[in-house]
Design an enzyme around this catalytic site. Structure first.
Site, PDB file in Angstrom:
ATOM      1  N   GLU D  93       0.332  -3.831  -8.607  1.00 22.18           N
ATOM      2  CA  GLU D  93       1.576  -3.310  -9.177  1.00 22.18           C
ATOM      3  C   GLU D  93       2.611  -3.305  -8.052  1.00 22.18           C
ATOM      4  O   GLU D  93       2.376  -2.765  -6.977  1.00 22.18           O
ATOM      5  CB  GLU D  93       1.356  -1.899  -9.710  1.00 22.18           C
ATOM      6  CG  GLU D  93       2.577  -1.351 -10.433  1.00 22.18           C
ATOM      7  CD  GLU D  93       2.345   0.056 -10.996  1.00 22.18           C
ATOM      8  OE1 GLU D  93       1.178   0.478 -11.088  1.00 22.18           O
ATOM      9  OE2 GLU D  93       3.341   0.731 -11.313  1.00 22.18           O
ATOM     10  N   ASP D 104       8.997   9.683 -10.137  1.00 28.68           N
ATOM     11  CA  ASP D 104       8.162   9.587  -8.941  1.00 28.68           C
ATOM     12  C   ASP D 104       8.195  10.850  -8.103  1.00 28.68           C
ATOM     13  O   ASP D 104       9.234  11.477  -7.930  1.00 28.68           O
ATOM     14  CB  ASP D 104       8.606   8.390  -8.091  1.00 28.68           C
ATOM     15  CG  ASP D 104       8.130   7.078  -8.693  1.00 28.68           C
ATOM     16  OD1 ASP D 104       6.905   6.961  -8.917  1.00 28.68           O
ATOM     17  OD2 ASP D 104       8.977   6.194  -8.971  1.00 28.68           O
ATOM     18  N   TYR D 218      -0.902   2.260 -20.042  1.00 33.14           N
ATOM     19  CA  TYR D 218      -0.868   3.097 -18.840  1.00 33.14           C
ATOM     20  C   TYR D 218      -0.978   4.550 -19.298  1.00 33.14           C
ATOM     21  O   TYR D 218      -0.042   5.102 -19.882  1.00 33.14           O
ATOM     22  CB  TYR D 218       0.456   2.851 -18.102  1.00 33.14           C
ATOM     23  CG  TYR D 218       0.502   3.330 -16.665  1.00 33.14           C
ATOM     24  CD1 TYR D 218       0.113   4.612 -16.299  1.00 33.14           C
ATOM     25  CD2 TYR D 218       0.977   2.473 -15.661  1.00 33.14           C
ATOM     26  CE1 TYR D 218       0.169   5.025 -14.980  1.00 33.14           C
ATOM     27  CE2 TYR D 218       1.049   2.884 -14.339  1.00 33.14           C
ATOM     28  CZ  TYR D 218       0.648   4.164 -14.002  1.00 33.14           C
ATOM     29  OH  TYR D 218       0.710   4.575 -12.697  1.00 33.14           O
TER      30      TYR D 218
END
Lengths: 380, 314, 380, 314
Positions: D93, D104, D218
């Site tokens: 990735e 994040d 995911y």
């Protein structure tokens, strides 16, 4: 012009005519419906009146007392001072004066006077003690932005009381084209009376708002802080003919009603903080607006005839009171106003303010101006 | 709430109409106030004979010169009083310093601050005065602010002044309407209560003030606080003339009489002058008593010269 | 939830449910008369609404244009931000949440959120960039006094946009008991719509007040500053169905409507200031509240369909505008609001704002908070 | 004011009632919005054959390991990509750094800031990637935020990725409702658009997402941003099971897979893991590519051990 033995016009002969002119003009204006109408409109469209009456729901629950807050902190310029200056500036304008003179301590009245002067196209000269100028730089800057001229006063203690003297001295020289805009219910007649009349709107609004809010219509207690005493005088004026107990709260370090004796300063007779020799003392309060050794003569009178009661709170009680109101109601009030809160916090549930009472507290102003000082205290 | 109190309060403090308030106020002051004594007082003083100060002022036979000294300004301040007398004063004005001298300019303010910082009090100053009283042949006129009178009580204050040999009193923040109990108290102690007139005083009021003033009439030369000025305000001449026409005690011009020449000009229109800031500045600047005597003598000479030039002097 | 192609809900999957919950709760509350009634009462008794509409008489005479000022500077906490937080805190309370999360730049929304949290007995966590914390110490202190916890954000540019990111990150972890109280007409659906609905009160009050004040009932022009754009969105909402020209004034250094391109930040699609590579740019304005690289999606839409026009003014025009309003009307407005004034000063008498026009300007807040910065500028 | 515009505006922005607004909004999005392509897209993708990424994920025959590297984090960042492959990655990735990485945690934020400060851009990173593409045998999945896609335009962006040999794309702030034109654009460029499910995703929505996700699904292990954690969130296991039951592409668990042991536990419930912050921290701390290879190999070994212990792997 007296309140019992207090009040009067203790000014130099050179100012007697000027005071008389102001009195005559005010009497005429105050009985002129168009003047009153114009003032009412200014209050509404410019100053944001009526100010809210806020039920302090959380604090009420904690104290077992119904607390209502008259929100002068929401008035334009951040305090009740605007009520007075709008009235006086309108009067000065009517008298054809070109300039407002004003004394100021913490700068709140100076800012209000500069504001009113700007609105009426008048010049403004603000007398301010050199020490106060250093301590209140932001308000000095606000006045400058509003176009006022600041005159530093370097005599005596270089604080409010000296600024009052200096404003009077200057007024003597300038009475032909200048109007002295006194900041509280003090000074020579007609000022204590006139300023109360201009501040009466606080009490009259609150009276009507209480009537709408309370089953009893009138609160059992009415509380306001007292320095010179204009917000208290204006508040009390709305309730003096009711059964409400009137309580004025002074700073312990500036409690002319509690610690003062008969005296004459700044043109009026009242209770004054003075030493054993008759020299006027300096007041010391965390709240700059209560840092004044005199008190409006009407308060001296109301105290004498026991229509109002005057109490004191210490600096140490005031900061926690301010913080508690902030945390319970989301209102950061001025340190001055926090004196009224502090007394209610102390008295609630006692014989002074029994459980189940309804208490109107006037919040004379907002606390933003006090944040720098509180920050300094907090980090100390 | 007691009904009676409530009524009183409403009347005095709550009525919105000026007319109503005025009535109440007048009522209140007629029953409770020093002002109530006014009628009695005027009657008493109009029949009184002139006091010591006024006798001195009337009998001087030359333009009167009244120099001013701030009490307690230095440790040996009484020497300045004596120096004034030696320089030719007809009376001396003794300032009792007050924390908030509303009518004084920077010079007298500084003098007051200096005296208070030195620990001057009314009692100490009068004690000092007593110690030199027998050396003083001219009258002493005390000048101070109303708060010191109220603080002591008018009667006690006047008695104390009299005990120190003071024969006159000037209280600039007590206009004629606010004399109250001080006027009879002064009279009872043999103190001449000197009143002030100003350029803004209307004619009828000038007559009223002159009629009630004792010792002399203090004609404030200018619209402003005490202090030296480059020129004597032209309004002083007109004011003094009007005051003299009113037919009371002698009229002295004060405020801004800064130089002997100005004093001479003032004396041309009045019975004399009070000189304050010009002298106090000398003291603040460290003048010796002898130096002060010389300065006073300079004023004396200029005034006397006006008489030689034939200027009117009652 | 979109405005044309703008708006949307561009959030991580982990926040989709939280946004949907807020949307559902708001839809339900907004159609519940008791919710609306409670909000109206809070606005009146706590926030001081309605705020005044002030005819700027002196400025009008000088400009040849009738200027009316909607006085959000008089609202509690000093700006229109209170309108939004009262609504959202009431909603959070209704949803059973215990904590408000808020991002803040200059601190005005943070103070407002802390205020509302205190009133409702909620905890408040305010995310604020480390650089903003240094620059806005007074507002940080105000929040602390109100009981809020301040979380310094140390990532990215350490300013508002990073605080927004951090607030979202925290919301992901805390959505079960915390409510994210967005400060402007931005963020994922339903926020831009909901915040506009809570700010609509500005425009609706002004509409009614203009009708009472103006012979024409509706002003010809309606002007408000635009950062995220909530005061403008609330103002425009009251006039979008009239003939009034709507003008949004951006800071030249933060003009997403003028200089921005299509982009997605903080959960919504709109115009965004970004570099050639698609990295979000930092905005630079003297007014901290306009220092934001995005703009509410409804503004992007109103601009696209040309219902509103968006213009810019520079920092150099803003300070004189603030000063001029102070000197003519006695009102010290916020630097943000001074952008709207500055445009009117520039445009008056031109084709953009012809002589004889009637212009409503929303003063989004008061200028006290800006005095330290202006003092620093003045003494430089 | 033009009547037509006015009507539109009032409808879109001014109506007070949620109901009315909703209708308008829906109408607006059906005529003007990327969302309008949804129906078409779903039809297209449901009939499409698996792309390169999904083929690799399905055919791995062992728990899948997808390590993450921030593009441009160092000058020789591509060596970390190769190290991941050498350590046993089934795909890598590649993060394209964005100024506002909303999802994040601190580690990836720092990596993004470092890369941007070094001057990293999408173009430079893809150029770097191209230079090592022939050494990479595993698929490359790009992860980035929606703004970089919108800025370039979905079609151009996907074409550029494809030209650099990228076969998958993850955009965490584009939930399934907001895919718009990106979904068909990715399909046209042969890019598998990987969608995310979270612990808060309702069951029906999990099925919808799994049906539309390409490459893999995911599964976000935790309610929070990316970042290392002491323990793997228990909700990850439940979520992965639900996602696998939905019958879409393989399900990989990501977010907070910090240690080989956690990876092994995650792989017990899913088809594999994405490991990001634990690796990026090593790089930020100055790990050599060889060191990174060893760390990846550690994860590989732990995952392979789960298979030896008989854990299910599709």
């Amino acid at each position: 012009g007296r309140f019992g033995e207090f009040g009067g016009r203790y000014v130099p002969e050179s100012l007697v005519a000027a005071c008389a002119e102001v009195e005559e003009a005010f009497r005429e204006a105050w009985s002129d419906a168009s003047f009153r109408h114009r003032l009412e409109r200014l209050r509404a469209v410019h100053a944001g009146r009526p100010t809210a009456l806020t039920p302090a729901v959380n604090l009420s629950a904690e104290l077992g007392v119904t607390v209502l807050l008259k929100r002068e902190d929401l008035a334009h310029t951040g305090s009740h001072k605007i009520n007075n200056v709008l009235g006086q500036a309108l009067l000065a304008h009517r008298m054809g004066r070109r300039r407002l003179l004003a004394e100021t301590g913490a700068g709140q009245h100076g800012v209000a006077a500069a504001t009113a002067a700007a609105l009426f196209g008048l010049d403004a000269t603000v007398f301010m003690g050199e020490r106060d100028i250093e301590r209140q730089q932001l308000n000095v800057f606000r006045m400058t932005m509003l176009g006022a001229e600041i005159v530093p006063v370097r005599s005596g203690s270089r604080t409010l009381k000296d600024a009052c003297n200096e404003a009077m001295r200057h007024w003597v020289t300038a009475a032909h084209d200048s109007y002295y805009c006194v900041g509280s219910v003090m000074g020579p007649h007609p000022y204590p009376w006139m300023v109360r009349e201009f501040q009466r709107v606080i009490g009259e609004e609150a009276r009507a708002q209480c009537a709408a809010e309370l089953p009893t219509s009138v609160p059992t207690h009415v509380v306001a802080c007292v320095g010179g005493g204009s917000n208290a005088a204006g508040t009390f004026a709305g309730f003096v003919d009711t059964d409400a107990r009137l309580i004025g709260v002074e700073a312990a370090g500036g409690a002319a009603m509690t610690d003062g004796t008969a005296g004459i300063v700044h043109g009026y007779r009242s209770r004054v903080l003075q030493d054993e020799h008759g020299q006027v003392a300096e007041a010391h309060s965390i709240a700059a607006g209560l840092d004044y050794p005199g008190v409006g003569p009407e308060h001296a009178y109301l105290g004498d005839i026991r229509r109002a009661r005057y109490v004191t709170v210490t600096d140490d009680e005031v900061v926690p009171a301010l913080r508690r109101l902030a945390r319970t109601e989301g209102i950061l009030c001025a340190l001055e106003s926090a004196h009224a809160i502090a007394w209610v916090l102390r008295a609630a549930g006692t014989a002074d303010l029994p459980t189940g009472s309804t208490v109107l507290i006037t919040l004379s102003g907002r606390g933003d101006k006090d944040m720098p000082a509180l920050m300094a205290t907090a980090t100390r | 709430m007691p009904g009676a109190l409530e009524t009183t309060t409403r009347a005095a403090s709550e009525t919105a109409m000026p007319g109503a308030l005025e009535t109440t106020t007048r009522a209140a002051s007629e029953t409770a106030m020093p002002g109530a004594l006014e009628t009695t007082t005027r009657a008493a003083s109009e029949t009184a004979t002139p006091g010591a100060l006024e006798t001195a002022m009337r009998g001087a036979g030359r333009p009167r010169l009244v120099p001013y000294v701030t009490g307690g300004i230095t440790a040996d301040w009484t020497r300045y009083l004596l120096a004034c007398q030696a320089g030719g004063a007809d009376a001396v004005e003794l300032g009792l310093p007050f924390s908030d001298p509303m009518l004084d300019g920077v010079t007298i303010q500084r003098a007051s601050d200096q005296a208070l910082a030195r620990g001057a009090t009314v009692e100490k100053i009068l004690t000092d005065l007593t110690s030199v009283r027998d050396q003083l042949t001219v009258p002493v006129v005390v000048m101070t602010y109303a708060n010191l009178v109220v603080h002591a009580g008018a009667t006690a204050f006047c008695r104390r002044l009299a005990a120190a040999g003071v024969t006159g009193l000037i209280v600039p923040d007590l206009p004629v309407d606010e004399l109250g109990e001080l006027e009879p108290a002064a009279a009872r102690s043999g103190i001449d209560l000197v009143l002030l007139v100003a350029p803004s005083t209307p004619a009828a009021r000038i007559r009223q003030i002159c009629a009630r003033s004792r010792g002399f009439v203090y004609a404030v030369s200018t619209m402003g606080p005490t202090g030296e000025r480059d020129t004597l305000d032209g309004r002083a001449v007109v004011l003094a003339a009007n005051a003299r026409d009113a037919g009371g005690p002698p009229v002295l011009i004060g405020f801004g009489v800064s130089t002997p020449a100005q004093a001479a000009r003032a004396a041309g229109a009045a019975d004399g002058v009070v000189v304050a800031s010009a002298l106090v500045r000398e003291v603040l600047d460290g003048a010796t008593p002898e130096r002060l005597r010389q300065v006073v003598a300079g004023f004396r000479a200029a005034l006397d010269a006006t008489r030689l030039r034939g200027t009117t002097s009652r």
